[in-house]
Design a protein around this motif. Structure first.
Motif: not given
Length: 216
Positions: A166-172, A158-164, A176-186
């Motif tokens: 998100f990943q859907t993560r599954h725990l043991e 998922h990507t929000d309107e600001s460009g953030n 299930t959780h939607l987790v913010l995970k940004n990947f900045p460029t250099k």
């Protein structure tokens, strides 16, 4: 940090250290440990988002002292079980409201940049870098985005309107959780850090990136 993210990490705490056992990332971890042990040698270090203390334990080998905190009570509890070094102090604390008045020689943020909303990056950097003495050093490490060779958990859902992003993560435990995970460029990292530091350096590993520098 959002309440949802805090809840997620409290629930994930027991299984968190499995991220350090992914075979293809072992070389990156080993190299990163050497880099940070050299960078923080004989320095007083403040670390935010210390998690279960993986980096705290390694940094404390060469650092003069380490004050490490995390907003997750369960993470800090596990870190205290793991890290027994006498030069380490571990506390539950919000990185935006740390109970600290003194300044440190160095700042470390391990895998926290990606959990900061894009619109809050400037405020985050101002807060944490104010904790460092003039000519002190700072360092961040975080994950690179998924490509054909990296781990499935790095896919964006998922990507929000600001460009953030998100990943859907599954725990043991089945949750299930939607987790913010940004990947900045250099270029993004340099653009945000250069106003605070000089001679910012970037290390491009296979699965992680590292940026570090010295404050003006």
């Amino acid at each position: 940090m959002s309440k949802n993210l805090i809840h997620y990490y409290n629930q994930r705490a027991e299984e968190y250290d499995k991220v350090y056992t992914i075979p293809e990332e072992k070389n990156d971890l080993a190299r990163s440990v050497r880099i940070f042990q050299d960078l923080f040698a004989a320095k007083t270090v403040i670390e935010v988002a210390c998690g279960t203390g993986y980096w705290t334990k390694h940094i404390s080998v060469t650092a003069l002292s380490v004050y490490a905190s995390d907003v997750s009570e369960r993470m800090v509890s596990l870190a205290k079980e793991k890290v027994k070094a006498t030069n380490v102090r571990l506390e539950v604390a919000n990185m935006y409201d740390l109970p600290e008045t003194k300044k440190y020689d160095a700042f470390f943020g391990g895998f926290i940049w990606s959990h900061i909303m894009l619109e809050e990056i400037n405020m985050f950097l101002k807060k944490v870098l104010e904790l460092i003495k003039p000519n002190g050093v700072f360092a961040f490490i975080d994950s690179k985005p998924k490509d054909k060779t990296t781990h499935d958990k790095k896919r964006i859902s998922h990507t929000d309107e600001s460009g953030n992003t998100f990943q859907t993560r599954h725990l043991e435990d089945g949750s299930t959780h939607l987790v913010l995970k940004n990947f900045p460029t250099k270029e993004f990292l340099f653009g945000k850090l250069k106003p605070f530091g000089v001679e910012v350096e970037y290390i491009d590993l296979d699965h992680y990136w590292i940026v570090f520098g010295e404050l003006k």
